[in-house]
Design a protein around this motif. Structure first.
Motif, PDB file in Angstrom:
ATOM      1  N   ILE A  80       0.836  -1.202   0.000  1.00  0.00           N
ATOM      2  CA  ILE A  80       0.000   0.000   0.000  1.00  0.00           C
ATOM      3  C   ILE A  80       0.871   1.253   0.000  1.00  0.00           C
ATOM      4  O   ILE A  80       0.687   2.174  -0.807  1.00  0.00           O
ATOM      5  CB  ILE A  80      -0.935   0.028   1.228  1.00  0.00           C
ATOM      6  CG1 ILE A  80      -1.949  -1.113   1.158  1.00  0.00           C
ATOM      7  CG2 ILE A  80      -1.649   1.377   1.319  1.00  0.00           C
ATOM      8  CD1 ILE A  80      -3.079  -0.919   0.202  1.00  0.00           C
ATOM      9  N   TYR A  81       1.849   1.286   0.898  1.00  0.00           N
ATOM     10  CA  TYR A  81       2.701   2.474   1.001  1.00  0.00           C
ATOM     11  C   TYR A  81       3.548   2.665  -0.250  1.00  0.00           C
ATOM     12  O   TYR A  81       3.809   3.800  -0.671  1.00  0.00           O
ATOM     13  CB  TYR A  81       3.574   2.393   2.251  1.00  0.00           C
ATOM     14  CG  TYR A  81       2.876   2.931   3.479  1.00  0.00           C
ATOM     15  CD1 TYR A  81       2.750   4.298   3.683  1.00  0.00           C
ATOM     16  CD2 TYR A  81       2.315   2.068   4.414  1.00  0.00           C
ATOM     17  CE1 TYR A  81       2.094   4.810   4.793  1.00  0.00           C
ATOM     18  CE2 TYR A  81       1.661   2.562   5.541  1.00  0.00           C
ATOM     19  CZ  TYR A  81       1.547   3.937   5.711  1.00  0.00           C
ATOM     20  OH  TYR A  81       0.887   4.441   6.808  1.00  0.00           O
ATOM     21  N   LYS A  82       4.000   1.571  -0.864  1.00  0.00           N
ATOM     22  CA  LYS A  82       4.762   1.691  -2.100  1.00  0.00           C
ATOM     23  C   LYS A  82       3.898   2.294  -3.201  1.00  0.00           C
ATOM     24  O   LYS A  82       4.338   3.167  -3.956  1.00  0.00           O
ATOM     25  CB  LYS A  82       5.273   0.316  -2.550  1.00  0.00           C
ATOM     26  CG  LYS A  82       6.139   0.379  -3.806  1.00  0.00           C
ATOM     27  CD  LYS A  82       6.641  -1.003  -4.215  1.00  0.00           C
ATOM     28  CE  LYS A  82       5.527  -1.825  -4.826  1.00  0.00           C
ATOM     29  NZ  LYS A  82       6.046  -3.095  -5.419  1.00  0.00           N
ATOM     30  N   TYR A  88       4.265   5.797  -5.296  1.00  0.00           N
ATOM     31  CA  TYR A  88       4.157   5.948  -6.752  1.00  0.00           C
ATOM     32  C   TYR A  88       3.196   7.087  -7.089  1.00  0.00           C
ATOM     33  O   TYR A  88       3.460   7.907  -7.977  1.00  0.00           O
ATOM     34  CB  TYR A  88       3.653   4.646  -7.387  1.00  0.00           C
ATOM     35  CG  TYR A  88       4.664   3.540  -7.459  1.00  0.00           C
ATOM     36  CD1 TYR A  88       6.008   3.753  -7.178  1.00  0.00           C
ATOM     37  CD2 TYR A  88       4.273   2.254  -7.821  1.00  0.00           C
ATOM     38  CE1 TYR A  88       6.931   2.728  -7.252  1.00  0.00           C
ATOM     39  CE2 TYR A  88       5.191   1.217  -7.905  1.00  0.00           C
ATOM     40  CZ  TYR A  88       6.524   1.462  -7.611  1.00  0.00           C
ATOM     41  OH  TYR A  88       7.434   0.444  -7.700  1.00  0.00           O
ATOM     42  N   ALA A  89       2.069   7.117  -6.370  1.00  0.00           N
ATOM     43  CA  ALA A  89       1.071   8.150  -6.637  1.00  0.00           C
ATOM     44  C   ALA A  89       1.635   9.536  -6.322  1.00  0.00           C
ATOM     45  O   ALA A  89       1.364  10.504  -7.044  1.00  0.00           O
ATOM     46  CB  ALA A  89      -0.190   7.890  -5.811  1.00  0.00           C
ATOM     47  N   CYS A  90       2.425   9.622  -5.245  1.00  0.00           N
ATOM     48  CA  CYS A  90       3.038  10.915  -4.893  1.00  0.00           C
ATOM     49  C   CYS A  90       4.010  11.359  -5.984  1.00  0.00           C
ATOM     50  O   CYS A  90       4.046  12.545  -6.354  1.00  0.00           O
ATOM     51  CB  CYS A  90       3.760  10.805  -3.552  1.00  0.00           C
ATOM     52  SG  CYS A  90       2.663  10.651  -2.129  1.00  0.00           S
ATOM     53  N   LEU A  91       4.797  10.431  -6.506  1.00  0.00           N
ATOM     54  CA  LEU A  91       5.713  10.762  -7.592  1.00  0.00           C
ATOM     55  C   LEU A  91       4.944  11.208  -8.824  1.00  0.00           C
ATOM     56  O   LEU A  91       5.300  12.192  -9.479  1.00  0.00           O
ATOM     57  CB  LEU A  91       6.587   9.550  -7.934  1.00  0.00           C
ATOM     58  CG  LEU A  91       7.716   9.227  -6.958  1.00  0.00           C
ATOM     59  CD1 LEU A  91       8.373   7.913  -7.339  1.00  0.00           C
ATOM     60  CD2 LEU A  91       8.743  10.343  -6.944  1.00  0.00           C
ATOM     61  N   TYR A  92       3.878  10.481  -9.136  1.00  0.00           N
ATOM     62  CA  TYR A  92       3.071  10.841 -10.302  1.00  0.00           C
ATOM     63  C   TYR A  92       2.500  12.247 -10.142  1.00  0.00           C
ATOM     64  O   TYR A  92       2.504  13.053 -11.072  1.00  0.00           O
ATOM     65  CB  TYR A  92       1.943   9.834 -10.499  1.00  0.00           C
ATOM     66  CG  TYR A  92       1.018  10.187 -11.637  1.00  0.00           C
ATOM     67  CD1 TYR A  92       1.424  10.036 -12.962  1.00  0.00           C
ATOM     68  CD2 TYR A  92      -0.257  10.698 -11.390  1.00  0.00           C
ATOM     69  CE1 TYR A  92       0.587  10.380 -14.010  1.00  0.00           C
ATOM     70  CE2 TYR A  92      -1.095  11.038 -12.434  1.00  0.00           C
ATOM     71  CZ  TYR A  92      -0.671  10.880 -13.733  1.00  0.00           C
ATOM     72  OH  TYR A  92      -1.504  11.235 -14.772  1.00  0.00           O
TER      73      TYR A  92
END
Length: 316
Positions: A83-85, A89-93
């Protein structure tokens, strides 16, 4: 025959296209989306062209403008670290938008897809006071805890009538479920949908060889397989015929134009047929057909005798 490693992710991407088929015009699919110049990939990014347009399939009910989907194969884990990974990814996106806050956090959702229910993850959420809401059969929402809305999709619990494509991505499919999948495939009329269904069927057949062997003698199975192979075989034949004609023209410059062209056409047609047969043999082998069974099917499809089929099977 050596076991082939099952490539689950192409089947998942194809299944999601079919699951969301009613809204394809409003969606953009980006498989294995690169988050930056380094090899960080999300399995599937689904972008709504108009964020206000509702998605008819319940899997897309949570969707906003940018929707990141991660698929876990039957043997993969889905725990809190996954979940955290995915959140990372979503934060990077979000941070790599073309301008500051171009991709607003409120317009991003996360979907994690797995066949079995992640009991350990749900226990962790309960212990930590994280509310997990069962929104639909097989679809669980987690709101107001992490930066983005999260849904967990448990394909085993989905209703088959509405989610036959995702439910086919399993190693435990039942015979009647495979039969229903084949019947659903036969109903498809659009070429693109047929190609996606082909990807799902290929994965499901490789993952469930025993069930596949039990039903593949069914005439319906035989017809479905060849219906899918037909466009690919025709394209191979077309290219081979074109190459043969071009070779014939070159030969014709030296030997007589008309005779050379006719020779090239004949060579091209024959070459196309041969390549189509080889392609079909390879596909049948990947799906677990035995040598004698392949011979029988190829002889039936191309009206070959035992002597003619021998060269293909022996050479292949």
């Amino acid at each position: 025959m050596k076991d082939t490693i099952i490539q689950w992710h192409p089947g998942f991407v194809a299944a999601m296209h079919l699951e969301l088929a009613e809204n394809l015009e409003e969606l953009i699919f980006e498989k294995e989306y690169n988050l930056n110049t380094k090899p960080l990939l999300v399995d599937l990014l689904v972008i709504k062209k108009e964020s206000s347009v509702p998605i008819k399939n319940e899997i897309g009910a949570i969707f906003r403008e940018y929707n990141i989907m991660e698929y876990k194969s039957p043997k993969d884990k889905l725990d809190i670290d996954v979940i955290y990974k995915t959140i990372a990814y979503a934060c990077l996106y979000k941070s790599y938008g073309e301008a500051v806050n171009k991709r607003e956090a409120k317009e991003i959702t996360l979907s994690l897809v797995r066949e079995g229910k992640p009991e350990g993850l749900f226990r962790y959420c309960k212990q930590e006071g994280i509310l997990v809401e069962k929104k639909y059969n097989g679809i669980y929402y987690i709101f107001n805890h992490w930066l983005f809305p999260v849904q967990i999709i448990v394909t085993k619990e989905l209703e088959e009538e509405n989610h036959i494509w995702l439910k086919a991505l399993t190693e435990k499919i039942k015979e009647q479920e495979m039969q229903r999948l084949l019947k659903q495939i036969q109903k498809l009329e659009k070429k693109q949908e047929q190609e996606f269904a082909d990807s799902v069927l290929e994965v499901s057949a490789k993952a469930n060889k025993k069930i596949f062997r039990e039903i593949r003698g069914d005439e319906n199975m035989y017809e479905v397989l060849f219906e899918f192979m037909e466009p690919e075989i025709k394209e191979i034949k077309r290219k081979a015929e074109k190459e043969g004609i071009q070779q014939g023209i070159q030969q014709g410059i030296q030997q007589g134009i008309q005779q050379g062209i006719q020779q090239g056409i004949q060579q091209g047609i024959q070459q196309g047929i041969q390549q189509g047969i080889y392609q079909l043999i390879e596909t049948l082998q990947e799906l677990g057909y035995e040598r004698e069974e392949i011979k029988r099917l190829i002889m039936k499809k191309y009206s070959l005798n035992k002597e003619e089929i021998a060269q293909y099977i022996e050479e292949n």
